[in-house]
Enzyme design. Structure first.
Site, PDB file in Angstrom:
ATOM      1  N   SER A 179       5.633  -2.719 -13.491  1.00  0.00           N
ATOM      2  CA  SER A 179       4.841  -3.424 -12.474  1.00  0.00           C
ATOM      3  C   SER A 179       3.766  -4.292 -13.125  1.00  0.00           C
ATOM      4  CB  SER A 179       4.154  -2.414 -11.553  1.00  0.00           C
ATOM      5  OG  SER A 179       5.115  -1.742 -10.795  1.00  0.00           O
ATOM      6  N   ARG A 184       3.270  -8.554 -13.362  1.00  0.00           N
ATOM      7  CA  ARG A 184       2.039  -9.182 -12.896  1.00  0.00           C
ATOM      8  C   ARG A 184       1.320  -9.910 -14.023  1.00  0.00           C
ATOM      9  NH1 ARG A 184       3.580  -5.073  -9.653  1.00  0.00           N
ATOM     10  NH2 ARG A 184       2.801  -4.936  -7.509  1.00  0.00           N
ATOM     11  N   GLY A 208      13.532  -6.505  -7.697  1.00  0.00           N
ATOM     12  CA  GLY A 208      12.898  -6.621  -6.390  1.00  0.00           C
ATOM     13  C   GLY A 208      11.453  -7.086  -6.518  1.00  0.00           C
ATOM     14  N   ARG A 245      19.271  -6.493  -0.751  1.00  0.00           N
ATOM     15  CA  ARG A 245      18.010  -5.826  -0.396  1.00  0.00           C
ATOM     16  C   ARG A 245      17.211  -6.636   0.636  1.00  0.00           C
ATOM     17  NH1 ARG A 245      15.208  -3.547  -5.670  1.00  0.00           N
ATOM     18  NH2 ARG A 245      13.965  -2.493  -4.072  1.00  0.00           N
ATOM     19  N   SER A 278       4.233  -0.559   1.151  1.00  0.00           N
ATOM     20  CA  SER A 278       4.921  -1.269   0.073  1.00  0.00           C
ATOM     21  C   SER A 278       3.951  -2.117  -0.736  1.00  0.00           C
ATOM     22  CB  SER A 278       6.020  -2.166   0.645  1.00  0.00           C
ATOM     23  OG  SER A 278       6.425  -3.089  -0.339  1.00  0.00           O
ATOM     24  N   GLN A 300       4.889  -4.097  -3.020  1.00  0.00           N
ATOM     25  CA  GLN A 300       5.478  -5.433  -3.218  1.00  0.00           C
ATOM     26  C   GLN A 300       5.080  -6.354  -2.068  1.00  0.00           C
ATOM     27  OE1 GLN A 300       9.671  -4.737  -3.812  1.00  0.00           O
ATOM     28  NE2 GLN A 300       9.354  -4.023  -5.909  1.00  0.00           N
ATOM     29  N   ASP A 340       9.009   5.708  -7.183  1.00  0.00           N
ATOM     30  CA  ASP A 340      10.085   5.424  -8.134  1.00  0.00           C
ATOM     31  C   ASP A 340      10.534   6.663  -8.910  1.00  0.00           C
ATOM     32  OD1 ASP A 340      10.149   2.777  -7.415  1.00  0.00           O
ATOM     33  OD2 ASP A 340       8.748   2.149  -8.976  1.00  0.00           O
ATOM     34  N   LYS A 376      16.095   0.913  -2.182  1.00  0.00           N
ATOM     35  CA  LYS A 376      15.727   0.591  -3.567  1.00  0.00           C
ATOM     36  C   LYS A 376      16.957  -0.032  -4.242  1.00  0.00           C
ATOM     37  CE  LYS A 376      11.496   1.904  -3.402  1.00  0.00           C
ATOM     38  NZ  LYS A 376      10.447   0.891  -3.513  1.00  0.00           N
ATOM     39  N   ARG A 436      18.792   5.587  -2.859  1.00  0.00           N
ATOM     40  CA  ARG A 436      18.537   6.664  -3.838  1.00  0.00           C
ATOM     41  C   ARG A 436      18.697   8.058  -3.247  1.00  0.00           C
ATOM     42  NH1 ARG A 436      13.840   3.723  -7.430  1.00  0.00           N
ATOM     43  NH2 ARG A 436      15.335   2.554  -8.698  1.00  0.00           N
TER      44      ARG A 436
HETATM   45  C1  S3P Z   1       6.645  -2.044  -7.136  1.00  0.00           C
HETATM   46  C2  S3P Z   1       6.502  -1.474  -5.908  1.00  0.00           C
HETATM   47  C3  S3P Z   1       7.428  -0.468  -5.380  1.00  0.00           C
HETATM   48  C4  S3P Z   1       8.293   0.127  -6.462  1.00  0.00           C
HETATM   49  C5  S3P Z   1       8.861  -0.933  -7.372  1.00  0.00           C
HETATM   50  C6  S3P Z   1       7.746  -1.695  -8.048  1.00  0.00           C
HETATM   51  C7  S3P Z   1       5.683  -3.066  -7.572  1.00  0.00           C
HETATM   52  O1  S3P Z   1       8.273  -1.090  -4.442  1.00  0.00           O
HETATM   53  O2  S3P Z   1       9.337   0.866  -5.903  1.00  0.00           O
HETATM   54  O3  S3P Z   1       9.676  -0.351  -8.362  1.00  0.00           O
HETATM   55  O4  S3P Z   1       5.650  -3.394  -8.766  1.00  0.00           O
HETATM   56  O5  S3P Z   1       4.908  -3.529  -6.726  1.00  0.00           O
HETATM   57  P1  S3P Z   1       7.855  -1.159  -2.872  1.00  0.00           P
HETATM   58  O6  S3P Z   1       6.684  -2.019  -2.792  1.00  0.00           O
HETATM   59  O7  S3P Z   1       9.048  -1.779  -2.197  1.00  0.00           O
HETATM   60  O8  S3P Z   1       7.618   0.237  -2.471  1.00  0.00           O
END
Ligand code: S3P
Length: 756
Positions: free
Chosen positions: A343, A347, A415, A443, A488, A490, A636, A663, A667
């Site tokens: 993550s 970023r 994702g 997705r 979430s 993300q 995760d 995911k 999962r």
């Molecule tokens: C992530 C957020 C999570 C996580 C993904 C990484 C991120 O997803 O499962 O592996 O880096 O912001 P979600 O925001 O869909 O929960």
């Protein structure tokens, strides 16, 4: 796009009755020799106008029978026979004329010319249409040596053969040609004629012409012996192919004229620019070109290592399947640092690119997911040096400095890339398309498209809100207060990143705490982000200032080894410099509640992120009901936690985790399927699972192309009664590039097997 045609049935022999090869050059004689050596034809016949060539081929055992022309044998040939046209490109037309005049329409015909458009045109000229029996082909193999004496029966092993069948091509003819090439060891793919000719013009034809031209230019300059005497390895490598067969390359230049001219003009234009840059001392231009090219070449080098192609450079990769075989009885002992947090790595690229100035990153995860983000920013004109052992230097272009990419941004399996990028691209001046692999293409993206639309973004998704995402540039975004329907990070990050470009203050309210790396890292770049309980807010129109980022080890990757140590008696492992942000430590909380012995030490704050060493020693685990507030904090890590549950005494119940179903794979289902195969009572529910601890057995389980499922079942083998085979582990490289190496280092008996 190329399609894989190779089939295992191709190994049955013989494949054809008679194999007739017209033209005993390197390719023709090598194919004849390979077919004869492997018994792929009842008779191998060689045809060459030169008597000496035929005699040589007979003497060297390349063919069973030799003739001077097709006329001598045409009437004998029929269904079940295969004729291969192995003459130079421009001579194909003459041979096709002979075929039309003399040959039964049942005989399969193929060719090996490097240009396919000219073969199709010749067929149209001769036959008036593309005959059913013709399967145009191009083996991507060769050497600077030419002629019958250079023959090599192994020339095609692990090389590609591209077929460019027409809609009229008969299926059994196509199968026959596919089978013969597969049987001599090649990987057979099919491609559109134009696509083939364009790709080959760029990757094979042009390099030859550049090499010929350079050598000729130098050779005509004064005393060229002196020049060549001092020429170093670079010159030798670059010009090796200028020793190739001139007739062949003359023919290719003329036959693929149009595609070659397009790419030649492009390169000549770039040469002109480079000339001016050198002339005017434009350092930035030179740095831009050299850095981009070096990185592209390094990336290409990795592809080449996997392909082992030679003789012609080819773009489509031969994808091999990786399976893991894990033996029981291993341990989890040692002191290791797993790769960087995924993550934060994503970023760091995003914010570093949008900052003003040079951002230096250490600990960057060189996994496929974060590299997809890195490539996307390179595609938008950002110069990024590295990665070199986790180090990057990002030459930020400022919030408004990205350039329109020339093609859709391909984000692979990631994702995080697609969802965060959609936010920061919604406010750009240019249009952009975001796409990914099969898993990513399935997705849900509505969760980001909807809030972005309500900010004024114009975004199109494919059916069902799936990728690709088409984002229209030039929109005025306005701030929103967004109440997220799901927990979430993300989605939260996507909206906040769009907020950088919006007028007013954008706020996101989350139903439960999710990872807050975006907020923390933005602050590290000097951008003001306020948090008030479950609400994070920022104003648009600010500026990011370059900084240094030290990415800690990924707690999600560490989780597999934490569980490994927690389930195997005698284990004791220390995981160094792990990111222990409170929004990520659900796995530690849950494992501790199950009875695991986990101790944190060396707790530090590194650039606004908490980091610690995590020591895990074996202690018996018991089943628990996982508190729902821990779900987003361990989102995760559930595949690993499910393995801990399978090894615990009693039942573990998870609920409130419906997000796991969307995911990289579903999962809940993927893990339940694998656990049941291994003899564990695992009952999926709508939003969770119920696992009764027991004895893990042996068996083959599927990863469903999901990296975390693959790694979870790998550690399960530590407590299994027999071997576990985990199928399709290729995607482990998305998040944990050296999983196999580190697993071996701590004592897990894991071998990675590559299947064709
Ligand atoms: C992530 C957020 C999570 C996580 C993904 C990484 C991120 O997803 O499962 O592996 O880096 O912001 P979600 O925001 O869909 O929960």
């Amino acid at each position: 796009m190329p399609n894989d045609l190779s089939s295992p049935e191709a190994m049955s022999k013989p494949i054809v009755n008679r194999l007739v090869v017209i033209g005993l050059g390197l390719i023709g004689s090598s194919l004849a020799a390979a077919a004869r050596e492997k018994g792929l034809a009842n008779q191998v016949i060689g045809i060459s106008r030169r008597t000496s060539t035929v005699e040589m081929a007979l003497k060297m055992g390349i063919i069973d029978r030799g003739e001077a022309s097709l006329t001598a044998i045409a009437s004998e040939l029929d269904a079940g026979d295969l004729l291969v046209i192995g003459v130079p490109t421009l001579a194909v037309s003459k041979v096709l004329q002979d075929c039309a005049d003399l040959l039964s329409s049942e005989v399969t015909i193929t060719d090996v010319a490097s240009v396919k458009g000219s073969v199709i045109k010749a067929a149209m000229d001769v036959y008036g249409l593309v005959p059913r029996q013709l399967v145009p082909g191009h083996p991507i193999a060769g050497s600077e040596k030419s002629g019958v004496t250079a023959f090599n029966p192994h020339l095609f092993v692990d090389h590609r053969v591209i077929l460019t069948p027409d809609t009229a091509t008969g299926a059994h003819h196509l199968q026959r040609v596919t089978d013969i090439w597969s049987a001599v060891g090649a990987t057979v793919t099919s491609m559109d004629v134009l696509e083939h000719d364009e790709i080959l013009a760029a990757t094979s034809h042009l390099p030859h012409f550049l090499a010929y031209s350079l050598v000729d230019t130098l050779a005509s300059m004064g005393d060229n012996r002196e020049i060549f005497r001092y020429a170093a390895g670079g010159f030798r490598d670059f010009t090796r192919i200028a020793a190739s067969d001139p007739v062949m390359w003359r023919d290719i230049a003329l036959a693929n004229r149009e595609s070659i001219l397009v790419i030649l003009d492009k390169v000549m234009g770039n040469f002109q620019e480079m000339r001016s840059a050198i002339d005017s001392g434009d350092q930035d231009y030179l740095m831009d070109v050299f850095t981009r090219a070096r990185d592209a070449r390094n990336n290409f080098g990795k592809i080449l290592e996997q392909q082992a192609l030679q003789g012609g450079i080819q773009s489509p990769m031969v994808e091999k399947t990786i399976n893991y075989r894990v033996l029981p009885g291993g341990s989890a002992r040692g002191d290791i640092r797993v790769p960087g947090d995924k993550s934060m790595s994503h970023r760091s690229i995003m914010l570093g690119s949008l900052a003003d100035g040079l951002t230096e990153v250490t600990g960057f995860l060189e996994g496929e997911d974060s590299l997809a983000t890195l490539q996307a920013f390179r595609d938008m004109g950002v110069i990024i040096e590295g990665p070199e052992k986790g180090r990057l230097a990002i030459h930020g272009v400022g919030l408004h400095g990205l350039k329109a990419p020339s093609k859709p941004l391909y984000l692979g399996n990631s994702g995080t890339s697609i969802r965060l990028l959609s936010g920061l691209l919604a406010g750009q001046a240019f249009d952009v398309e975001l796409c990914g692999d099969a898993s990513l293409s399935g997705r849900p993206m509505g969760r980001v498209a909807e809030p972005l639309r309500s900010m004024g973004a114009v975004i199109e998704t494919a059916e069902g809100g799936r990728p690709p995402l088409k984002i229209k540039g030039g929109q005025m975004l306005h701030a929103i207060d967004y109440q997220m329907p799901m927990a979430s990070a993300q989605v939260k990050s996507c909206v906040l990143l769009a907020g950088l470009y919006a007028q007013g203050t954008t706020s996101v309210i989350e139903p439960a705490p999710t990872r807050d790396h975006t907020e923390r890292m933005l602050r590290g770049f000097g951008y003001q982000v306020s948090t008030d309980g479950s609400k994070a807010s920022l104003g648009g129109g600010g500026q990011l200032s370059a900084t240094r980022i030290d990415v800690p080890a990924d707690i999600s990757s560490s989780a597999f080894f934490m569980v490994a140590a927690a389930i195997v008696p005698g284990s004791d492992i220390t995981l160094r410099h792990v990111g222990v942000n409170p929004t990520r430590v659900g796995v530690i909380n849950i494992l501790r509640q199950m009875g695991a012995n986990i101790v944190l030490s060396n707790e530090l704050d590194v650039g606004g992120e908490p980091v610690a060493d995590v020591r895990v020693r074996y202690a018996p685990l018991k089943g628990i009901t996982i508190p729902e507030d821990q779900v987003p904090l361990a989102i995760d890590e559930f595949p690993a936690i499910f393995i801990a549950a399978a090894c615990a005494e009693g039942t573990t119940i998870l609920s409130g985790a419906e997000e796991l179903r969307v995911k990289e794979s579903d999962r809940i289902q993927s893990m339940a399927d694998g656990l049941v195969i291994l003899g564990i009572d695992a009952q999926p529910t709508v939003d969770g699972i119920c696992i009764l601890g027991g004895q893990l057995g042996s068996g083959s389980v599927h990863s469903h192309d999901d990296h975390r499922i693959a790694m979870a079942f790998s550690i399960a083998a530590l407590r299994a009664s027999g071997e576990i085979i985990v199928l399709d582990c290729n995607n482990v490289g998305t998040s944990f590039p050296d999983f196999v190496g580190l697993a071996g280092q701590i004592g897990i008996n894991l071998t990675s097997e590559t299947m064709s």
